[in-house]
Design an enzyme around this catalytic site. Structure first.
Site, PDB file in Angstrom:
ATOM      1  N   GLU A  80      -4.258   0.270  -6.959  1.00  0.00           N
ATOM      2  CA  GLU A  80      -4.518  -0.693  -7.419  1.00  0.00           C
ATOM      3  C   GLU A  80      -5.637  -0.725  -7.045  1.00  0.00           C
ATOM      4  O   GLU A  80      -6.402  -1.555  -7.195  1.00  0.00           O
ATOM      5  CB  GLU A  80      -3.131  -1.163  -6.913  1.00  0.00           C
ATOM      6  CG  GLU A  80      -2.266  -1.555  -7.240  1.00  0.00           C
ATOM      7  CD  GLU A  80      -1.397  -0.498  -6.372  1.00  0.00           C
ATOM      8  OE1 GLU A  80      -1.638   0.697  -5.544  1.00  0.00           O
ATOM      9  OE2 GLU A  80       0.120   0.074  -7.367  1.00  0.00           O
ATOM     10  N   GLU A 137      10.692   2.289 -14.558  1.00  0.00           N
ATOM     11  CA  GLU A 137       9.454   3.518 -14.442  1.00  0.00           C
ATOM     12  C   GLU A 137       9.188   4.126 -15.867  1.00  0.00           C
ATOM     13  O   GLU A 137       8.828   4.806 -16.009  1.00  0.00           O
ATOM     14  CB  GLU A 137      10.756   4.211 -13.028  1.00  0.00           C
ATOM     15  CG  GLU A 137      10.413   3.367 -11.702  1.00  0.00           C
ATOM     16  CD  GLU A 137       9.143   3.137 -11.307  1.00  0.00           C
ATOM     17  OE1 GLU A 137       8.187   3.591 -11.664  1.00  0.00           O
ATOM     18  OE2 GLU A 137       8.875   2.416  -9.998  1.00  0.00           O
ATOM     19  N   ARG A 190       6.237   4.781 -17.531  1.00  0.00           N
ATOM     20  CA  ARG A 190       5.635   5.959 -17.279  1.00  0.00           C
ATOM     21  C   ARG A 190       5.959   6.779 -18.599  1.00  0.00           C
ATOM     22  O   ARG A 190       4.627   7.730 -19.314  1.00  0.00           O
ATOM     23  CB  ARG A 190       6.257   6.445 -16.445  1.00  0.00           C
ATOM     24  CG  ARG A 190       5.908   5.883 -14.843  1.00  0.00           C
ATOM     25  CD  ARG A 190       5.624   6.592 -13.797  1.00  0.00           C
ATOM     26  NE  ARG A 190       6.356   6.400 -12.342  1.00  0.00           N
ATOM     27  CZ  ARG A 190       6.402   6.765 -11.185  1.00  0.00           C
ATOM     28  NH1 ARG A 190       5.965   7.980 -11.308  1.00  0.00           N
ATOM     29  NH2 ARG A 190       6.500   5.563  -9.954  1.00  0.00           N
ATOM     30  N   ASP A 192       4.320  -7.973  -9.309  1.00  0.00           N
ATOM     31  CA  ASP A 192       3.322  -8.126  -9.942  1.00  0.00           C
ATOM     32  C   ASP A 192       2.916  -8.163 -11.014  1.00  0.00           C
ATOM     33  O   ASP A 192       2.241  -8.713 -11.504  1.00  0.00           O
ATOM     34  CB  ASP A 192       2.897  -6.594  -8.659  1.00  0.00           C
ATOM     35  CG  ASP A 192       3.765  -5.503  -8.181  1.00  0.00           C
ATOM     36  OD1 ASP A 192       4.632  -5.761  -9.625  1.00  0.00           O
ATOM     37  OD2 ASP A 192       3.402  -4.422  -8.049  1.00  0.00           O
TER      38      ASP A 192
HETATM   39  C1  DMJ Z   1       2.830   2.161 -10.668  1.00  0.00           C
HETATM   40  O1  DMJ Z   1       3.434   3.269 -10.751  1.00  0.00           O
HETATM   41  C2  DMJ Z   1       2.345   1.180 -11.206  1.00  0.00           C
HETATM   42  O2  DMJ Z   1       1.266   0.645 -11.337  1.00  0.00           O
HETATM   43  C3  DMJ Z   1       3.520   0.241 -10.868  1.00  0.00           C
HETATM   44  O3  DMJ Z   1       2.675  -0.986 -11.659  1.00  0.00           O
HETATM   45  C4  DMJ Z   1       3.403   0.272  -9.095  1.00  0.00           C
HETATM   46  N1  DMJ Z   1       3.821   0.922  -8.918  1.00  0.00           N
HETATM   47  C5  DMJ Z   1       2.957   2.095  -8.930  1.00  0.00           C
HETATM   48  C6  DMJ Z   1       1.221   3.078  -7.744  1.00  0.00           C
HETATM   49  O4  DMJ Z   1       0.972   1.852  -7.226  1.00  0.00           O
END
Ligand code: DMJ
Length: 616
Positions: free
Chosen positions: A510, A243, A247, A376
Site C-alpha cells: 500500500e 481473495e 487475485r 478499505d
Molecule cells: C492485497 O491482497 C490487496 O491489496 C487487498 O486489497 C488488501 N490486502 C493485500 C495487500 O496488502
C-alpha cells in the site's frame, strides 16, 4: 466465500466472419432474451420481497448509530398500519427499479443484435492485428499495455533492478513451489493458504500481468501454459470470495486484456460463474466464504453477528462489471449493482459505512468504521467504478465523494507533530491508529482529486500528499526501514507501532502503491526517492536464499523472517515499484484502472459499453 456453477455462454460461429469464443448466433440471442426476461422477473420478485418481509415480521427498523455510552438500543416498533404502507411503498419502488433494469437489459441485447446484423452485412472484415473480440463488440486494446524505456539512465537502472527482483521472486517460486499457491522462501517449499481452498497457482495467476508489462516473455509463456493445463476451479473446498475475486478473477481479466489470449477470458468467466451462488442470500449481499462445489456460503465466524464484511462484498464491482462486459451476460453486473441498492437504502451513521452488514437482515452489524482492514477497498472501488465506467457511473461518484467527506470530518486527524492520519471509528469513539492497509488512501485521494466537488481538487491532492508523508514516516521510524502493520498516534508516540502484534511487515504494497500514484500526479522526485528507499530495505531485509520473506518485527535490529512470499508481492509491490520507475505511458491512468490487487482493467468506453446502463 463461495457458490454453484453455471455454464459459460454457448459458443457459435457465423459463416464468413471469424466468430469469437463466447459469441452467440442471432437465434441464440433471441432465446437468451426470453430466458433472461423470465429469470429476471423471478429473481427480482424474490430478491426484493425477502428482505422487506423480514422487516414485516420483526417490526424492527434501523434508526441511527448507537453511541457506546448508550444502553443497548431499544427496537423502534412502528405501528402496523404505517408499516404496511411503508412496505407497500418500498415494494412499489423496488418493482419500478427492477422493471427499469430489465428494460435496459433488453435494450442492450437488442442493440447488440442490431450491431451484429450490421457486422454480418460487412462480412469479410476480419479483426485486425491487436484487436480483441468480445460478444457483440470488437475493440482495440487500450493504450499503454507496454510502454517505452525510461529516458533517464538512473531511472532506467532502478527499473531494471525492480525487474531483477521480480525475476528472483518468480524463479524461486518456480523452483521450489511451482503450481502451489505461495512460496516459503526460507524452507524452500510451497505455502498453503486456506484463503483459496484447494484452488492452486495463486502466485502464477497473480503474477501474469506483472510478467507481461515487464516483458518477461518466457516466464509469461510458462505461466500461461500452466493456466491452460492445470488451473482448475472444480474443487470441493471453501474459498474466500474476496481473495479469489481480486487475485484470480482480477489476474485473469488483466492477463486477457493485456495479451488478448482467449484462455484467460474463458477462465475468468468460468470462475465468475462459480462464484455466483455466493449471492444467494435474502438480501443479495454475498457470503464471505463459499464452497465451490456445493455452492453453500457462510460468513467468517468472527464477524459481528454473522455479518458480511464491507471491504469484501464492496470489492467485487470492477471485476464483475468486466465479466458482464466480456461475456455479454448481465448477471454479474446485476449482482454487484444490487449490493449498491441495498447500501443506498440504509441509513449511514454520520454518513459513514460500518464494516459489518448482515446479509440476512440487511442491517448493519457493529458500528466500526475503517479505511484500513475490513473497509478499505470498498471506498477504492466506488471511485474506480466511476473511473472505469468512463465517468458515466454518477451514482458511484456521488457515493465516493459523500463517503470521503464523512471520513474527512470524522476520521482524519492531525497529530501534534503535524502528521495527518486516518483513525478508526468504534461506534463514535476514535482509535488513533492507522493500518498499513490504510496507506493506499493517499493514492486514492490523488486519483479522485480531479472529480472532487466544490473546487476541492487541490485539497484532495494535498490530503493524498499528507497521508503519503505520514506513511513514509512510519517506515522511516523503524530500524529496518519497512513499515509496521499498524502505527499509533497516542500515548506520546507518532507513526510508531506500540503493540507487539502490530510490528510485522508482510511485503505489503500500500505505501509503495501510494508513492506510485503521487508520482504520477505530481512528479515530485521525493516519491521515487522514497520508493528507492523501500527497494533497498526489501533487498537488505527481505531477500533470502529462496526468494523474499516478510518480517516479524520491523523494530528489531536484524530481520526475523516469517517465511512467506505473499502472491501480492509479485502482483502489487513489485508492479507498483516498476511503474514508479517507468514513464507515464505504461498503463496510463486515463485508460486503465487497477483493481485492489493491482491488476489493470481497461476503462470501458461509453461507445463500446454494453453494460454501462446497468452500472448506473
Ligand atoms: C492485497 O491482497 C490487496 O491489496 C487487498 O486489497 C488488501 N490486502 C493485500 C495487500 O496488502
Amino acid at each position: 466465500m463461495p457458490g454453484p456453477a453455471l455454464l459459460p455462454p454457448p459458443l457459435g460461429g457465423s459463416p464468413g466472419l471469424r466468430k469469437p469464443a463466447g459469441a452467440f448466433r442471432l437465434s441464440e440471442k433471441f432465446a437468451l432474451l426470453l430466458v433472461f426476461s423470465a429469470f429476471a422477473t423471478l429473481c427480482f420478485g424474490a430478491l426484493f420481497f425477502l428482505p422487506d418481509s423480514t422487516k414485516l415480521f420483526s417490526g424492527v427498523f434501523f434508526q441511527r448509530a448507537p453511541d457506546p455510552a448508550d444502553p443497548p438500543p431499544a427496537p423502534v416498533v412502528v405501528p402496523r398500519g404505517d408499516r404496511l404502507a411503508s412496505i407497500r411503498e418500498q415494494h412499489a419502488q423496488v418493482l419500478k427499479e427492477a422493471q427499469d433494469t430489465l428494460q435496459r437489459t433488453l435494450d442492450d441485447i437488442q442493440d447488440e443484435i442490431r450491431r451484429d446484423k450490421q457486422r454480418l452485412a460487412t462480412r469479410g472484415q476480419e479483426p485486425g492485428p491487436g484487436q480483441l473480440e468480445t460478444l457483440g463488440a470488437v475493440f482495440s486494446p487500450p493504450q499503454g499495455a507496454t510502454g517505452g524505456e525510461p529516458t533517464d539512465p538512473d531511472v532506467r537502472e532502478k527499473r531494471n533492478k525492480v525487474k531483477e527482483m521480480m525475476k528472483y521472486a518468480w524463479d524461486n517460486y518456480k523452483r521450489y513451489a511451482w503450481g502451489l499457491n505461495e512460496l516459503k522462501p526460507v524452507m524452500k517449499q510451497g505455502h498453503a493458504s486456506n484463503l483459496f481452498g484447494n484452488i492452486q497457482g495463486a502466485t502464477i495467476v497473480d503474477s501474469l500481468d506483472t510478467l507481461f508489462i515487464m516483458n518477461m516473455k518466457e516466464e509469461f509463456k510458462d505461466a500461461k501454459e500452466w493456466v491452460e493445463k492445470h488451473l482448475d476451479f472444480n474443487v470441493n473446498a471453501e474459498v474466500s470470495v474476496f481473495e479469489v475475486n481480486i487475485r484470480f478473477v482480477g489476474g485473469l481479466l488483466s492477463a486477457y486484456y493485456l495479451s488478448g489470449e482467449q484462455i484467460f477470458k474463458k477462465k475468468a468467466i468460468e470462475l465468475g460463474q462459480k462464484l455466483l451462488p455466493t449471492f444467494n442470500t435474502p438480501t443479495g449481499i454475498p457470503w464471505a466464504l463459499l464452497n465451490m462445489k456445493s455452492g453453500i456460503g457462510r460468513n467468517w465466524p468472527w464477524a459481528s453477528g454473522g455479518s458480511s464484511i464491507l471491504a469484501e462484498f464492496g470489492t467485487l464491482h470492477l471485476e464483475f462489471v468486466q465479466l458482464s462486459h466480456l461475456s455479454g451476460n448481465p448477471v454479474f453486473a446485476e449482482k454487484v449493482m444490487n449490493i449498491r441498492k441495498v447500501l443506498n437504502r440504509l441509513e449511514k451513521p454520520q454518513g459513514l459505512y460500518p464494516n459489518y452488514l448482515n446479509p440476512n437482515s440487511g442491517q448493519w452489524g457493529q458500528h466500526h468504521v475503517s479505511v484500513g482492514g475490513l473497509g478499505d477497498s470498498f471506498y477504492e472501488y466506488l471511485l474506480k467504478a466511476w473511473l472505469m465506467s468512463d465517468k458515466t457511473d454518477e451514482e458511484a461518484k456521488q457515493m465516493y465523494y459523500n463517503a470521503v467527506q464523512a471520513i474527512e470530518k470524522h476520521l482524519i486527524r492531525k497529530s501534534n507533530g503535524g502528521f495527518t492520519y486516518i483513525a478508526e471509528w468504534k461506534g463514535g469513539l476514535l482509535e488513533h491508529k492507522m493500518g498499513h492497509l490504510t496507506c493506499f488512501a493517499g493514492g486514492m485521494y490523488a486519483l479522485g482529486a480531479d472529480g472532487a466537488p466544490e473546487d476541492k481538487t487541490g485539497h484532495h491532492i494535498e490530503l493524498g500528499a499528507e497521508i503519503t508523508r505520514t506513511c513514509h514516516e512510519s517506515y522511516d521510524r523503524t530500524p529496518l526501514k519497512l513499515g509496521p502493520e499498524a502505527f499509533r498516534f497516542d500515548g506520546g508516540v507518532e507513526a510508531i507501532a506500540t503493540r507487539q502484534n502490530e510490528k510485522y511487515y508482510i511485503l505489503r504494497p500500500e505505501v509503495i502503491e501510494t508513492y506510485m500514484y503521487m508520482w504520477r500526479f505530481t512528479h515530485d522526485p521525493k516519491y521515487r526517492q522514497w520508493g528507492w528507499e523501500a527497494v533497498q530495505a526489501l533487498e537488505k531485509n527481505c531477500r533470502v536464499d529462496g526468494g523474499y520473506s516478510g518480517i516479524r518485527d520491523v523494530y528489531a535490529s536484524q530481520p526475523n523472517h516469517d517465511d512467506v512470499q505473499q502472491s501480492f508481492y509479485l502482483a502489487e509491490t513489485l508492479k507498483y515499484l516498476y511503474l514508479l520507475f517507468s514513464e507515464d505511458d505504461l498503463l496510463p491512468l486515463e485508460h486503465w484502472v487497477f483493481n485492489t490487487e493491482a491488476h489493470p482493467l481497461p476503462v470501458i468506453r461509453k461507445t463500446e459499453s454494453k453494460t454501462k446502463e446497468k452500472s448506473k
